[in-house]
Design an enzyme around this catalytic site. Sequence first.
Site, PDB file in Angstrom:
ATOM      1  N   TRP A   1       0.850  -1.201   0.000  1.00  0.00           N
ATOM      2  CA  TRP A   1       0.000   0.000   0.000  1.00  0.00           C
ATOM      3  C   TRP A   1       0.884   1.248   0.000  1.00  0.00           C
ATOM      4  O   TRP A   1       1.100   1.901   1.019  1.00  0.00           O
ATOM      5  CB  TRP A   1      -0.922  -0.002   1.218  1.00  0.00           C
TER       6      TRP A   1
ATOM      7  N   ASP B   1       4.889  -5.265  -9.383  1.00  0.00           N
ATOM      8  CA  ASP B   1       3.529  -5.612  -8.997  1.00  0.00           C
ATOM      9  C   ASP B   1       2.548  -5.138 -10.064  1.00  0.00           C
ATOM     10  O   ASP B   1       2.606  -3.987 -10.498  1.00  0.00           O
ATOM     11  CB  ASP B   1       3.223  -4.915  -7.664  1.00  0.00           C
TER      12      ASP B   1
ATOM     13  N   HIS C   1      -2.503  -3.490 -22.634  1.00  0.00           N
ATOM     14  CA  HIS C   1      -1.606  -3.185 -23.742  1.00  0.00           C
ATOM     15  C   HIS C   1      -1.342  -1.699 -23.884  1.00  0.00           C
ATOM     16  O   HIS C   1      -0.292  -1.286 -24.318  1.00  0.00           O
ATOM     17  CB  HIS C   1      -2.154  -3.801 -25.016  1.00  0.00           C
TER      18      HIS C   1
ATOM     19  N   GLU D   1       4.388  -9.048 -12.829  1.00  0.00           N
ATOM     20  CA  GLU D   1       3.261  -9.911 -12.476  1.00  0.00           C
ATOM     21  C   GLU D   1       2.130  -9.640 -13.451  1.00  0.00           C
ATOM     22  O   GLU D   1       1.593  -8.532 -13.475  1.00  0.00           O
ATOM     23  CB  GLU D   1       2.797  -9.574 -11.058  1.00  0.00           C
TER      24      GLU D   1
END
Length: 545
Positions: free
Chosen positions: A109, A228, A236, A256
């Site tokens: 966070w 992340d 895209h 990821e």
Amino acid sequence: MTGVPSFLLVSICSALLLVAQLSRAATADQWRGRSIYQLIVDRYALPQGADLDACDPGQQTWCGGTWKTVMDNLDYIQNAGFTAIWISPVSQNYQGPRTPYGDPYHGYWIADATQLNDKFGTADDLKALSDEIHRRGMYLMVDVVVNNVMALTTDPDLSTFLFKDKSLYHPYCPVDYSNLTSEQQCWLGDLNVTLPDVKTEDPTVISTYGNWIQSLVQQFNIDGLRIDEPIHYFRHVDMPFWPAFCGSAGVFCMGEVFEGGAADVGPWQGNQSMDSVLNYPMYTALTEALTIPGPQNMTAVADMIAQSKQYFTDPTVLGNFIENQDVPRWLNMSVDPQSLYNAMVFNFMSDGIPIVYYGQEQGAHGASDPYNREPLWPSGYANTTTYQLVTKLNTFRNFLVNTTDWATTPMQVLTSSPNATAILKGKIVSVVTNIGSPPANLSVPVYTPWKQSDILTEIISCDQYSVGSNGTIQMQYSKGGEAAVFINNDDIQGAGVCGYAGVVGSTGSTISKAANGAAASVSVSRFSTVLFGLALAFVFFFVSF
Ligand SMILES: *[C@@H]1O[C@H](CO)[C@@H](O)[C@H](O)[C@H]1NC(C)=O
Ligand SMILES: *[C@@H]1O[C@H](CO)[C@@H](O)[C@H](O)[C@H]1NC(C)=O
Ligand SMILES: *[C@@H]1O[C@H](CO)[C@@H](O)[C@H](O)[C@H]1NC(C)=O
Ligand SMILES: *[C@@H]1O[C@H](CO)[C@@H](O)[C@H](O)[C@H]1NC(C)=O
Ligand SMILES: *[C@@H]1O[C@H](CO)[C@@H](O)[C@H](O)[C@H]1NC(C)=O
Ligand SMILES: *[C@@H]1O[C@H](CO)[C@@H](O)[C@H](O)[C@H]1NC(C)=O
Ligand SMILES: *[C@@H]1O[C@H](CO)[C@@H](O)[C@H](O)[C@H]1NC(C)=O
Ligand SMILES: *[C@@H]1O[C@H](CO)[C@@H](O)[C@H](O)[C@H]1NC(C)=O
Ligand SMILES: *[C@@H]1O[C@H](CO)[C@@H](O)[C@H](O)[C@H]1NC(C)=O
Ligand SMILES: *[C@@H]1O[C@H](CO)[C@@H](O)[C@H](O)[C@H]1NC(C)=O
């Protein structure tokens, strides 16, 4: 006349060595042969004297791990043969009152990315951790979040964030996952915890993030980044951000992309995006093939190997995993330990960089977030069967990486049957099965490139096998469904497993230390040899004139 030149030699060499050290930048080529231990800093280790029973993952709050406690407990990771460590995000997080989803013990966070998270220590602590990881010949990978910050409302006070101007965020809208436009433009999270979406296509955002990541990587000698959710909103549309960002970082980037299909994830690897992504497609195939209970669809593995070749630029640097902070522990989905062992063997012996999520080696079996973020200390860091399997797989893989072209040689499928899949990578044949622990009256022939009567060692059981006619190995499962990894005895010297000494020592840890050290120092030592040559030439110049 030696005084001045040798003084010069020493100072030039040290200055240049310093440059070599400062410019340590690990590339995809250097990461390919590594294996990664992923940990959540808050959950890996406690300081001396802390209460070992006080951490309940369901509470979603801090349990007390820090960069220093990670540093003080690196033997456990190194002794298992790992050559890299991925730590949870280091940037400052939300600091307000507890939210309906608890506190940011996980580090995702983000408030101001450019500040360090003082919950986990000081800049000196993080530097010390990095130095110690490098002293042991390992690489440091740091998790970063740049797509969004965290807030409690849809109109947050921007003063605590790195970007304080509203124009640098997309306006709030709730994401509708059935609508691609909405997915591309709206905010993640919900109304309890909103995740204001940073405009990563804005030139100010691009240059500010670029400067930050360059200085973070340099200050802490970071060797690689795990990124992340690089796509959640923009898919895209947002791809152009990454070459600039990873270019500024100057190190290996692994993103990821939380999707199941190779066709969707594939475009995120390559020059147009980043070096590598987490191998969600193969994770999905492994759960389909190997979980017990489960669909036990072995075809999914061979099929995904074929798709990986088709859709990824380079499957050999994808991040292979079967657990992480977002998915349930393998043992939460699959109750048979052989299922876990087979999945792990596949991740280590197939194309890609194996990643073990802390606790996997201790049989952790929590469900999804937050139950998959268990504290590690109740395990006592025991030398479990799974820890020993990991150690063996790392030792063997480090040997192959260090002494052969195994890592760069693409895998191929030898056999795909309903209960077993066999792959060939380099000169190693691995066979995984979905039958689990109970004995099965089942025999699966695997056709290998080896000659009849060649003697093989299967490194999991250490049994010897003789190759049959036509290069066949008969897999028998009368003792249950163990995974198998075969090496020809002609190639086994130095492997460090099954009684064969490692090249340098005879224990797993000695071997892996040596392997790490050798691998880690290659670029620096080559560079310093060149510099040493230059320095000599310089000295020669002084002496001659
Ligand atoms: C999809 O989302 C966009 C952006 O929020 C919105 O403008 C559009 O009306 C949505 N389309 C549908 C069919 O709901
Ligand atoms: C906020 O969190 C509470 C408690 O977990 C939950 O019941 C509620 O549904 C959440 N609200 C939203 C808007 O998601
Ligand atoms: C990516 O860029 C590198 C360096 O410019 C180049 O050698 C390589 O061919 C490119 N790869 C692809 C798939 O375009
Ligand atoms: C098994 O996986 C293959 C490849 O992914 C797929 O085509 C097939 O439909 C699956 N079979 C079942 C029964 O789900
Ligand atoms: C899965 O995790 C949940 C919550 O952590 C736990 O209650 C359950 O027993 C686990 N299941 C297995 C099979 O370990
Ligand atoms: C774990 O146990 C195995 C088998 O007894 C042993 O070979 C290995 O050295 C142990 N590892 C550690 C780190 O103690
Ligand atoms: C072999 O795989 C099938 C699914 O393809 C499964 O139903 C069967 O139980 C497996 N055989 C054994 C002996 O586990
Ligand atoms: C094992 O399977 C074979 C062939 O399917 C069968 O002939 C044999 O009787 C079985 N053996 C046992 C012990 O069930
Ligand atoms: C010999 O091996 C090939 C694969 O290499 C296989 O297709 C063939 O069926 C095998 N022949 C016999 C007689 O087992
Ligand atoms: C790894 O390779 C280096 C350089 O090729 C060599 O010096 C070292 O002994 C090797 N270590 C192992 C464990 O194979």
